[in-house]
Design an enzyme around this catalytic site. Sequence first.
Site, PDB file in Angstrom:
ATOM      1  N   GLU A  53       0.918  -1.106   0.069  1.00 33.36           N
ATOM      2  CA  GLU A  53       0.057   0.088  -0.172  1.00 33.36           C
ATOM      3  C   GLU A  53       0.949   1.076  -0.234  1.00 33.36           C
ATOM      4  OE1 GLU A  53      -3.821   2.179   2.299  1.00 33.36           O
ATOM      5  OE2 GLU A  53      -3.411  -0.096   2.334  1.00 33.36           O
ATOM      6  N   GLU A  70       4.599   5.284   4.154  1.00 28.60           N
ATOM      7  CA  GLU A  70       3.984   6.508   4.366  1.00 28.60           C
ATOM      8  C   GLU A  70       5.190   7.521   5.065  1.00 28.60           C
ATOM      9  OE1 GLU A  70       2.193   9.317   4.574  1.00 28.60           O
ATOM     10  OE2 GLU A  70       0.862   7.997   3.994  1.00 28.60           O
ATOM     11  N   ASP A 108       9.580   7.016   1.819  1.00 30.20           N
ATOM     12  CA  ASP A 108       8.934   7.089   0.402  1.00 30.20           C
ATOM     13  C   ASP A 108       8.983   5.744  -0.157  1.00 30.20           C
ATOM     14  OD1 ASP A 108       8.824   7.683  -2.456  1.00 30.20           O
ATOM     15  OD2 ASP A 108       9.629   9.451  -1.930  1.00 30.20           O
ATOM     16  N   ASP A 112      -2.298  11.982  -2.666  1.00 29.32           N
ATOM     17  CA  ASP A 112      -2.389  13.452  -2.540  1.00 29.32           C
ATOM     18  C   ASP A 112      -2.585  13.780  -3.880  1.00 29.32           C
ATOM     19  OD1 ASP A 112      -1.608  16.191  -2.614  1.00 29.32           O
ATOM     20  OD2 ASP A 112      -0.276  15.745  -1.155  1.00 29.32           O
ATOM     21  N   LYS A 143      -2.793  21.603  -8.605  1.00 26.73           N
ATOM     22  CA  LYS A 143      -2.204  22.668  -9.596  1.00 26.73           C
ATOM     23  C   LYS A 143      -1.427  21.915 -10.735  1.00 26.73           C
ATOM     24  CE  LYS A 143      -1.591  26.288  -5.968  1.00 26.73           C
ATOM     25  NZ  LYS A 143      -0.640  27.120  -5.348  1.00 26.73           N
ATOM     26  N   THR A 181     -12.215   4.842   4.159  1.00 28.26           N
ATOM     27  CA  THR A 181     -11.120   5.605   4.817  1.00 28.26           C
ATOM     28  C   THR A 181     -11.748   6.965   5.568  1.00 28.26           C
ATOM     29  OG1 THR A 181     -10.226   6.766   2.890  1.00 28.26           O
ATOM     30  CG2 THR A 181      -9.726   4.337   3.445  1.00 28.26           C
ATOM     31  N   ARG A 182     -10.740   7.472   6.268  1.00 24.24           N
ATOM     32  CA  ARG A 182     -11.103   8.795   6.686  1.00 24.24           C
ATOM     33  C   ARG A 182     -10.985  10.003   5.363  1.00 24.24           C
ATOM     34  NH1 ARG A 182      -5.737  11.191   8.715  1.00 24.24           N
ATOM     35  NH2 ARG A 182      -6.976  12.319  10.224  1.00 24.24           N
TER      36      ARG A 182
END
Length: 237
Positions: free
Chosen positions: A73, A98, A125, A147, A151, A216-217
Site C-alpha cells: 500500500e 507512508e 518514500d 495526494d 495545480k 477511509t477517513r
Amino acid sequence: MSDSSPPVFDPNPPHRNFYGRRHGKTLRQSQKGYLSEDLGELRPRGITLEDNPDRHPIDPETFFGDDRPLWLEVGFGGGEHMVHMAATYPDIGIIGCEPYINGVAMLLGKIRAAGVENVSVHPGDARDLMDVLPDASIARAFLMYPDPWPKLRHHRRRFVTPEHLQPLARVMAPGGIFRVASDIPDYIRQTREEVPPAGFEMIADTDQAWDDWTRTRYEQKALREGRAPHYVTFRRL
C-alpha cells in the site's frame, strides 16, 4: 502498443526530491509510545542507505519469514484500509509506505487495536522500497486517495507518473492487481492515461467500491464535501 516489460533493477537510483509533508500536529503521548515501542519491530530492514548502502535487492521472505504473497500500500494515510485488509486476509503480508509520521503513528495505534500481525511499515518514500524489492515480488498494490497535487504545474508530483509507475511495474508479478481510489476527477483521468503504458491493463473503472473495501477517513471527508469517489482496477501484463 505499450511496452509491458519492466525496467531492470537499479542499484544506484538517481537523487530524487520529496514534496509531501513529513510532520503535522504535535503527536499525542500515546502516539509517541507507538512509534518508540512498535515501529522498530514492524519496520523492514534493507530499505535505507544506512542499512543497505550497496542497494542490494532484499529477500521478500525477510518481511514475514515465509513465502506468503506480498501486498503493497502506497501512502496508507491513517491506516484504515491497510489494517482492514490485513485482518480480512490474514494469510498474506501487507507492506505499507507512508512518509507522514503522524499517519504512521495512527496506523500503529490501529495495528495494536486490531491485533493484526501480517503488516510491515516503511515510514518513508515508496520509491525507496521499490528500489530494493526484487522483480515480480508484489502480488497486489493499492493507491488509496493519494495526494491530488491539484495545480497543473504539480501534476508531475503525482504517483501516477512514469517515475513511480515504472518501478511499480517492475516489482509487481504478472497478473498482479493494482487498485486506485480517488475523489479527484483529474487524478482519475491521469490514472487512466498513465498506468496502462507502464505495463498494465485496466479491468474495472467504476464508482462502485470493491467488495472488500472499507471507507477511509479521506473518503469520508470527500463525501462530506460532496465529491464522488471513483475506483479503478488494473492488472499487470
